[in-house]
Design an enzyme around this catalytic site. Sequence first.
Site, short mmCIF file in Angstrom:
data_model
loop_
_atom_site.label_atom_id
_atom_site.label_comp_id
_atom_site.label_asym_id
_atom_site.label_seq_id
_atom_site.Cartn_x
_atom_site.Cartn_y
_atom_site.Cartn_z
N CYS A 188 3.22 -10.92 -13.89
CA CYS A 188 2.91 -11.53 -15.09
C CYS A 188 2.42 -12.68 -15.27
O CYS A 188 2.50 -13.51 -14.18
CB CYS A 188 4.51 -11.78 -15.69
SG CYS A 188 5.56 -10.32 -15.94
N ARG A 202 -2.59 -10.40 -13.16
CA ARG A 202 -1.50 -10.39 -12.70
C ARG A 202 -0.47 -9.57 -13.12
O ARG A 202 0.63 -9.41 -12.81
CB ARG A 202 -0.73 -11.89 -13.15
CG ARG A 202 -1.35 -12.98 -12.64
CD ARG A 202 -0.96 -14.49 -13.31
NE ARG A 202 0.44 -14.66 -12.69
CZ ARG A 202 0.68 -15.40 -11.47
NH1 ARG A 202 -0.38 -15.78 -10.75
NH2 ARG A 202 1.81 -15.53 -10.96
N TRP A 213 3.97 -7.43 -15.94
CA TRP A 213 4.02 -6.29 -15.10
C TRP A 213 5.62 -6.06 -14.95
O TRP A 213 6.30 -6.63 -14.76
CB TRP A 213 3.54 -6.98 -13.61
CG TRP A 213 3.54 -5.68 -12.51
CD1 TRP A 213 2.53 -4.87 -12.31
CD2 TRP A 213 4.44 -5.24 -11.62
NE1 TRP A 213 2.77 -4.08 -11.21
CE2 TRP A 213 4.04 -4.48 -10.86
CE3 TRP A 213 5.95 -6.00 -11.28
CZ2 TRP A 213 4.92 -3.74 -9.75
CZ3 TRP A 213 6.69 -5.38 -10.55
CH2 TRP A 213 6.07 -4.45 -9.52
N ASN A 232 8.42 -14.85 -16.64
CA ASN A 232 7.69 -14.37 -15.43
C ASN A 232 8.86 -14.33 -14.39
O ASN A 232 9.42 -15.46 -13.97
CB ASN A 232 6.42 -15.00 -14.79
CG ASN A 232 5.99 -14.55 -13.52
OD1 ASN A 232 6.34 -13.51 -13.31
ND2 ASN A 232 5.17 -15.28 -12.69
N GLY A 233 9.20 -13.14 -13.72
CA GLY A 233 10.25 -13.18 -12.85
C GLY A 233 11.41 -12.23 -13.08
O GLY A 233 11.12 -11.25 -13.90
N GLU A 276 -6.94 -1.94 6.77
CA GLU A 276 -7.32 -2.40 5.42
C GLU A 276 -8.43 -1.55 4.72
O GLU A 276 -8.32 -1.51 3.46
CB GLU A 276 -8.00 -3.79 5.80
CG GLU A 276 -8.95 -4.45 4.69
CD GLU A 276 -8.02 -4.84 3.59
OE1 GLU A 276 -6.97 -4.80 3.64
OE2 GLU A 276 -8.50 -5.53 2.60
N LYS A 294 -7.49 -0.33 0.90
CA LYS A 294 -8.59 -0.29 -0.11
C LYS A 294 -8.65 0.92 -0.72
O LYS A 294 -8.60 1.07 -2.05
CB LYS A 294 -9.84 -0.76 0.48
CG LYS A 294 -9.95 -2.45 0.75
CD LYS A 294 -9.96 -3.35 -0.17
CE LYS A 294 -8.73 -3.80 -0.57
NZ LYS A 294 -7.91 -4.83 -0.02
N GLU A 349 -5.36 1.95 -2.79
CA GLU A 349 -4.71 1.29 -3.90
C GLU A 349 -5.92 1.45 -5.07
O GLU A 349 -5.58 1.49 -6.13
CB GLU A 349 -4.59 -0.19 -3.79
CG GLU A 349 -5.76 -1.01 -3.21
CD GLU A 349 -5.54 -2.46 -3.14
OE1 GLU A 349 -4.48 -3.06 -3.58
OE2 GLU A 349 -6.18 -3.27 -2.11
N HIS A 387 -1.21 10.69 20.41
CA HIS A 387 0.44 10.65 20.44
C HIS A 387 0.81 11.13 18.89
O HIS A 387 1.96 11.30 18.63
CB HIS A 387 0.77 9.35 20.59
CG HIS A 387 0.39 8.71 21.86
ND1 HIS A 387 1.01 9.04 22.99
CD2 HIS A 387 -0.76 8.01 22.13
CE1 HIS A 387 0.28 8.20 24.00
NE2 HIS A 387 -0.75 7.71 23.32
N LYS A 445 -1.67 -8.47 -9.24
CA LYS A 445 -2.64 -9.25 -8.07
C LYS A 445 -1.63 -10.33 -7.24
O LYS A 445 -1.49 -10.28 -6.02
CB LYS A 445 -3.55 -9.99 -8.84
CG LYS A 445 -4.51 -11.02 -8.12
CD LYS A 445 -5.27 -10.50 -7.08
CE LYS A 445 -6.18 -11.11 -6.41
NZ LYS A 445 -6.60 -10.50 -5.29
O1 M6R Z 1 -1.46 -13.27 -2.77
P1 M6R Z 1 -1.33 -12.56 -1.03
O2 M6R Z 1 -2.37 -12.91 -0.26
O3 M6R Z 1 -0.11 -13.16 -0.65
O4 M6R Z 1 -1.11 -10.89 -1.64
C1 M6R Z 1 -0.82 -10.24 -0.54
C2 M6R Z 1 -0.64 -8.66 -0.87
O5 M6R Z 1 0.07 -8.61 -2.04
C3 M6R Z 1 -2.23 -8.35 -1.26
O6 M6R Z 1 -3.12 -8.41 -0.24
C4 M6R Z 1 -2.24 -6.97 -1.73
O7 M6R Z 1 -2.00 -6.04 -0.50
C5 M6R Z 1 -3.68 -6.53 -2.00
N1 M6R Z 1 -3.51 -5.74 -3.24
C6 M6R Z 1 -4.49 -5.73 -1.32
O8 M6R Z 1 -5.70 -5.56 -1.74
#
Ligand code: M6R
Length: 616
Positions: free
Chosen positions: A2, A27, A76, A103-104, A485, A489, A492, A508, A611
Amino acid sequence: MCGIVGYVGPGSSLDVLISGLRRLEYRGYDSAGVSVIDPEVGLQTRKRAGKLSVLVEELEKNPIKDAHIGIGHTRWATHGAPTDGNAHPHLGGSHQKLSLIHNGIIENFSELKSELLSLGVKFSSETDTEVAAHLIAREYDASGDLSSAFRSVVNRLHGAFTLLCIHEDHPGVIYAARRNAPLVIGFGEHENFLGSDVAAFVEHTKRAASVGQDQIVELRADSVKVIDFAGNPVEVDEFTVSWDASAASKGGWSSFMAKEIADQPQAVADTLMGRLSSDGSVKLSEFAGLDTLKDVNRIIITACGTAAYAGEVAKYAIEKWAKLPTTVELAHELRYRDPVIDDKTLVVAISQSGETMDTLMAIRYAKERGAKVLSICNTQGATLARESDATIYTHAGPEVAVASTKAFTAQITAGYLVALSLAALRQSMPQPELNELGKELLKLPRAVKEVLESVDRMRELGKELANAKSVLFLGRNTGFPIAMEGALKLKELAYIHAEGFAAGELKHGPIALIEEGQPVIVVVPSQSAPDAIHSKVISNIQEIKARGARVIAIAERGDDEVAKFAHEVFYVPALQPMISAPLSVIPLQVFALELSSAKGLDVDQPRNLAKSVTVE
Ligand code: M6R
């Protein structure tokens, strides 16, 4: 999650709120809404489910009179589906003169809601937020004192919240409260701002201050008063935002993600700047706050998502160079598993936003047990930085796309700096050798640029594989977190099954997944990497190829061996094997971006995500 923005001053509140929400939309984008107060018309609110553009259309169809005070929210969803009714702001009181955004998560909302229902209060949403709006409005109706009503109610709430509240009877003031969720003040000339982060108001002012835990702000055009939840005055520390509004705009790129991928040479260079001399020696002035570093006997790196994968790369460097036992723990697992942590433990927390609740909870827990906390953070004034013993800022600039890219390469860069500094401090390697590594690190920004100049084939591949049902990623050593990673990517951004495996783990179990045509992207170690890991991965490639996999290798320039076995090879510049790790992720970022775009998806705002994950 949010985004929150507030404005009071002589300007157009709608302009400030909508442009602020545009910058905060990363956000959360389940709904958006605004409330403004015009002294003649009173409180006016518009809110709509969907992205900010839906609210903007609504405001065009159904305009409200612009005013000089207002609050805005981009959501969100946590409690209640993303509907118009659950969108913020929420109104309180029998005459609906109070408007509130949040927010929260208010953890005791159910108990408070029962209390209000028994008093005959009618609810118009399923959110936890609405209880706070009704409670404040009722206390105000009883006392006529908005300030004390607001303070009394925030003291009754449990959980995480940033709240902004305005009331038609008081058209010159915004009350805001903060507990476990971010809130920043922006100071202007006869105008003041509030935001979840400085992006909300950076185009109007660069003078900012973070609001501390359990604090309340009374924001007027010509004054800002901060008190704690007990009512005691609090001094805030002002800072100057180090980037321009243009840094948080697309600047001609098709998406924020495309721009942020391209920003990486600069992000890496800026993270090194002032910390790495031309002779290769590293000076981290930030270590001055950690005088007990010499006594540390182990390191726990904690983070979530992409930041945790950056931590995995840092772990390899710290163990190899500084010879300190290092583990990486997902923050939400570390916090709730009773780990052994004491005053000889250094916790390194990595976060782009510095507001990830899981990471904050983990460091609070570690500090209670006596650990020192060093954070690697990208956001000035973030809660993580405020609560750490020392902070190394990654200077990647604002990262807006939900999928993290430039923050990741900058976090790995900062991890190398930490590893080299610890090695120098502990004298775990001869200084000349450390300086040689430092000199190699100086080459990283240029090498990142070279990779970006040659990613066209990865773009084509993204389009070619747009209909793939699954893509697997393999890596070994630092290539393993890079493979994970790459898979993250793709998950998501393109919503397809993707997994990153340690190449050595294949036999394994995971090799059973390989069938005819299965795309597998392999991050191949440098030929100069120790322990013959290069040839081990070449063997892995042969094993999966024999079973029908379509093998795409990411390898160091000059590696002719891999070309004999992979279907195709994407080459990156050769650097010292540890330091070359971030180069291999760039083609994977580009691949995911292109595949997602080819599927017609929104790369900057993938479904279900936000985010900044500010709830546990
Ligand atoms: O703001 P942060 O780096 O703490 O966020 C951590 C994760 O939420 C963030 O890296 C998330 O995995 C991303 N969407 C990855 O692209």
